[in-house]
Design an enzyme around this catalytic site. Structure first.
Site, PDB file in Angstrom:
ATOM      1  N   LYS A 178      -2.546   5.843  -4.550  1.00  0.00           N
ATOM      2  CA  LYS A 178      -3.659   6.757  -4.249  1.00  0.00           C
ATOM      3  C   LYS A 178      -3.436   8.119  -4.899  1.00  0.00           C
ATOM      4  O   LYS A 178      -2.292   8.579  -4.998  1.00  0.00           O
ATOM      5  CB  LYS A 178      -3.768   6.973  -2.725  1.00  0.00           C
ATOM      6  CG  LYS A 178      -3.644   5.704  -1.893  1.00  0.00           C
ATOM      7  CD  LYS A 178      -3.857   5.931  -0.417  1.00  0.00           C
ATOM      8  CE  LYS A 178      -3.553   4.673   0.393  1.00  0.00           C
ATOM      9  NZ  LYS A 178      -2.168   4.595   0.890  1.00  0.00           N
ATOM     10  N   ASP A 209       0.839  -1.200   0.000  1.00  0.00           N
ATOM     11  CA  ASP A 209       0.000   0.000   0.000  1.00  0.00           C
ATOM     12  C   ASP A 209       0.873   1.249   0.000  1.00  0.00           C
ATOM     13  O   ASP A 209       1.467   1.596   1.016  1.00  0.00           O
ATOM     14  CB  ASP A 209      -0.900   0.002   1.251  1.00  0.00           C
ATOM     15  CG  ASP A 209      -1.798   1.233   1.285  1.00  0.00           C
ATOM     16  OD1 ASP A 209      -2.880   1.176   0.665  1.00  0.00           O
ATOM     17  OD2 ASP A 209      -1.423   2.254   1.895  1.00  0.00           O
ATOM     18  N   TYR A 240       3.405   9.674  -0.628  1.00  0.00           N
ATOM     19  CA  TYR A 240       4.466   9.036   0.171  1.00  0.00           C
ATOM     20  C   TYR A 240       5.833   9.211  -0.496  1.00  0.00           C
ATOM     21  O   TYR A 240       6.861   8.956   0.117  1.00  0.00           O
ATOM     22  CB  TYR A 240       4.189   7.540   0.393  1.00  0.00           C
ATOM     23  CG  TYR A 240       2.903   7.203   1.115  1.00  0.00           C
ATOM     24  CD1 TYR A 240       2.145   8.178   1.756  1.00  0.00           C
ATOM     25  CD2 TYR A 240       2.440   5.884   1.158  1.00  0.00           C
ATOM     26  CE1 TYR A 240       0.960   7.860   2.406  1.00  0.00           C
ATOM     27  CE2 TYR A 240       1.258   5.552   1.815  1.00  0.00           C
ATOM     28  CZ  TYR A 240       0.513   6.554   2.424  1.00  0.00           C
ATOM     29  OH  TYR A 240      -0.656   6.209   3.056  1.00  0.00           O
ATOM     30  N   HIS A 250      -7.399   9.454  -1.959  1.00  0.00           N
ATOM     31  CA  HIS A 250      -6.725   9.453  -0.652  1.00  0.00           C
ATOM     32  C   HIS A 250      -7.577  10.110   0.443  1.00  0.00           C
ATOM     33  O   HIS A 250      -7.636   9.616   1.568  1.00  0.00           O
ATOM     34  CB  HIS A 250      -5.365  10.153  -0.780  1.00  0.00           C
ATOM     35  CG  HIS A 250      -4.341   9.691   0.202  1.00  0.00           C
ATOM     36  ND1 HIS A 250      -3.005   9.588  -0.091  1.00  0.00           N
ATOM     37  CD2 HIS A 250      -4.458   9.302   1.486  1.00  0.00           C
ATOM     38  CE1 HIS A 250      -2.350   9.157   0.981  1.00  0.00           C
ATOM     39  NE2 HIS A 250      -3.215   8.972   1.950  1.00  0.00           N
TER      40      HIS A 250
HETATM   41  P1  NDP Z   1       0.745   1.261  11.937  1.00  0.00           P
HETATM   42  O1  NDP Z   1      -0.435   1.175  12.843  1.00  0.00           O
HETATM   43  O2  NDP Z   1       0.902   0.253  10.865  1.00  0.00           O
HETATM   44  O3  NDP Z   1       2.044   1.305  12.861  1.00  0.00           O
HETATM   45  C1  NDP Z   1       3.316   1.472  12.314  1.00  0.00           C
HETATM   46  C2  NDP Z   1       4.300   1.699  13.469  1.00  0.00           C
HETATM   47  O4  NDP Z   1       4.304   0.554  14.330  1.00  0.00           O
HETATM   48  C3  NDP Z   1       5.722   1.900  13.010  1.00  0.00           C
HETATM   49  O5  NDP Z   1       6.317   2.820  13.909  1.00  0.00           O
HETATM   50  C4  NDP Z   1       6.356   0.516  13.175  1.00  0.00           C
HETATM   51  O6  NDP Z   1       7.728   0.635  13.467  1.00  0.00           O
HETATM   52  C5  NDP Z   1       5.608  -0.021  14.377  1.00  0.00           C
HETATM   53  N1  NDP Z   1       5.401  -1.490  14.317  1.00  0.00           N
HETATM   54  C6  NDP Z   1       4.912  -2.201  13.284  1.00  0.00           C
HETATM   55  N2  NDP Z   1       4.820  -3.504  13.593  1.00  0.00           N
HETATM   56  C7  NDP Z   1       5.288  -3.630  14.855  1.00  0.00           C
HETATM   57  C8  NDP Z   1       5.469  -4.736  15.720  1.00  0.00           C
HETATM   58  N3  NDP Z   1       5.146  -5.968  15.348  1.00  0.00           N
HETATM   59  N4  NDP Z   1       5.983  -4.492  16.964  1.00  0.00           N
HETATM   60  C9  NDP Z   1       6.308  -3.243  17.365  1.00  0.00           C
HETATM   61  N5  NDP Z   1       6.158  -2.152  16.586  1.00  0.00           N
HETATM   62  C10 NDP Z   1       5.645  -2.346  15.324  1.00  0.00           C
HETATM   63  O7  NDP Z   1       0.735   2.761  11.358  1.00  0.00           O
HETATM   64  P2  NDP Z   1       0.727   3.499   9.945  1.00  0.00           P
HETATM   65  O8  NDP Z   1       0.226   4.855  10.246  1.00  0.00           O
HETATM   66  O9  NDP Z   1       2.001   3.368   9.229  1.00  0.00           O
HETATM   67  O10 NDP Z   1      -0.424   2.760   9.101  1.00  0.00           O
HETATM   68  C11 NDP Z   1      -0.176   1.661   8.248  1.00  0.00           C
HETATM   69  C12 NDP Z   1      -0.333   2.041   6.792  1.00  0.00           C
HETATM   70  O11 NDP Z   1      -1.641   2.563   6.524  1.00  0.00           O
HETATM   71  C13 NDP Z   1       0.589   3.177   6.323  1.00  0.00           C
HETATM   72  O12 NDP Z   1       1.929   2.773   6.177  1.00  0.00           O
HETATM   73  C14 NDP Z   1      -0.086   3.562   5.038  1.00  0.00           C
HETATM   74  O13 NDP Z   1       0.214   2.627   4.007  1.00  0.00           O
HETATM   75  C15 NDP Z   1      -1.557   3.469   5.430  1.00  0.00           C
HETATM   76  N6  NDP Z   1      -2.115   4.783   5.846  1.00  0.00           N
HETATM   77  C16 NDP Z   1      -3.087   5.339   5.077  1.00  0.00           C
HETATM   78  C17 NDP Z   1      -3.646   6.553   5.396  1.00  0.00           C
HETATM   79  C18 NDP Z   1      -4.714   7.108   4.528  1.00  0.00           C
HETATM   80  O14 NDP Z   1      -5.082   8.275   4.716  1.00  0.00           O
HETATM   81  N7  NDP Z   1      -5.243   6.370   3.571  1.00  0.00           N
HETATM   82  C19 NDP Z   1      -3.221   7.301   6.588  1.00  0.00           C
HETATM   83  C20 NDP Z   1      -2.213   6.623   7.378  1.00  0.00           C
HETATM   84  C21 NDP Z   1      -1.700   5.410   7.001  1.00  0.00           C
HETATM   85  P3  NDP Z   1       8.956   0.292  12.427  1.00  0.00           P
HETATM   86  O15 NDP Z   1       8.506   0.637  11.035  1.00  0.00           O
HETATM   87  O16 NDP Z   1      10.043   1.170  12.926  1.00  0.00           O
HETATM   88  O17 NDP Z   1       9.257  -1.167  12.588  1.00  0.00           O
END
Ligand code: NDP
Length: 279
Positions: free
Chosen positions: A76, A46, A51, A109
């Site tokens: 998006k 995604d 991004y 988006h």
């Molecule tokens: P998430 O809820 O997926 O959390 C991501 C965070 O959690 C990062 O800091 C990551 O750290 C950490 N993390 C992930 N897995 C673990 C684990 N198993 N244990 C501990 N920490 C963990 O947040 P996002 O906001 O990134 O949402 C996911 C996706 O949704 C985005 O990447 C994007 O693709 C989408 N999105 C879409 C939006 C929209 O408006 N359509 C808005 C926001 C997000 P690290 O990477 O350092 O490992």
């Protein structure tokens, strides 16, 4: 080799119910971050124009050597590219950066209701779908009234609505509306951006099932029927996040997590007001 189950859209196409989100992954990082995920069995990625990593995602896809039909690639159209012609131009630019001849899912988006252009944008997406350039089309961050407006104006519902959804903000009303209308719910920030992982209830459930808190949350989503796109740049976490298909939460566990919902649990912007910033 992929073990991630698929879920079917109302348009007859299907997608892995769990994919990798890449918000806040740089273009350079994306090559390795997406590459390692594809190696371990992720097939759905995604991304989004905003991004600024579609190029890196595209290079990872090319390097993977995986057959195109095994992959599910989502991008998006950004808020500044609303309107029929602008959306089409933005799509072509995304396709070029990704190095692909089609995407599997193209999403609006944010609705940006203030500019009131999401209907012509949606009409551009319908055209891209009819041309086979975007195999399925959907939206993000649409409230119920935005979805009803789309249906009234075009007769075409999105296959899914990607919305902020995690245990602190569970979107019960919108999920019901989706279910009544054959729209899938895809959760963004499914892990609450990592902020929920120390919650005592989730840690207790993690201990009970001998899993991590992240796995408990992802399992909760999947048992509700939500698609999920957890983001991690970390190999071990990516592996952990996809290892959620060999255990099950009980009804009591699901009920316990349901109690975490709060009406003001949003971490991101309110779609009715959000206009420009970053995601
Ligand atoms: P998430 O809820 O997926 O959390 C991501 C965070 O959690 C990062 O800091 C990551 O750290 C950490 N993390 C992930 N897995 C673990 C684990 N198993 N244990 C501990 N920490 C963990 O947040 P996002 O906001 O990134 O949402 C996911 C996706 O949704 C985005 O990447 C994007 O693709 C989408 N999105 C879409 C939006 C929209 O408006 N359509 C808005 C926001 C997000 P690290 O990477 O350092 O490992």
């Amino acid at each position: 080799m992929s073990t991630i189950p698929h879920i079917r859209f109302y348009d007859g196409r299907e997608a892995p119910c769990l994919g990798l989100g890449v918000w806040q992954v740089t273009d350079d990082e994306a090559v390795d971050v997406v590459g390692q995920a594809l190696e371990m069995g992720y097939r759905s990625i995604d991304t989004a124009a905003i991004y600024d990593n579609e190029g890196g995602v595209g290079r990872a896809i090319a390097h993977s050597g995986l057959p195109r039909e095994d992959l599910f690639i989502t991008t998006k159209v950004w808020n500044t590219d609303h309107g029929h012609d602008a959306a089409r131009t933005a799509f072509m630019s995304s396709l070029e950066k990704l190095g692909l001849d089609h995407v599997d899912l193209y999403l609006i988006h944010w609705p940006v209701p203030k500019t009131d252009l999401y209907i012509p944008t949606w009409e551009a997406l319908i055209q891209l779908r009819d041309e086979g350039l975007a195999k399925s089309i959907g939206v993000c961050n649409f409230n119920r009234d935005h979805l009803e407006h789309l249906l009234d104006a075009t007769g075409v519902m999105p296959v899914l609505n990607q919305i902020e959804l995690h245990p602190l903000f569970q979107q019960p009303a919108l999920r019901s509306f989706h279910a009544e209308n054959g729209i899938l719910t895809q959760a963004w920030s499914p892990l609450g951006q990592g902020r929920l992982l120390e919650h005592p209830l989730l840690l207790a459930l993690a201990a009970k099932h001998a899993r991590s808190a992240a796995q408990i949350i992802l399992r909760w989503h999947l048992q509700l029927g939500n698609m999920v796109i957890p983001k991690s740049v970390t190999r071990a976490r990516q592996a952990e996040n996809m290892a959620v298909f060999d255990f099950e939460l009980g009804e009591d566990d699901m009920q316990a997590i349901a109690t975490l919902h709060t009406a003001d649990g949003r971490l991101g912007p309110d779609p009715q007001r959000f206009r420009l910033p970053h995601h």
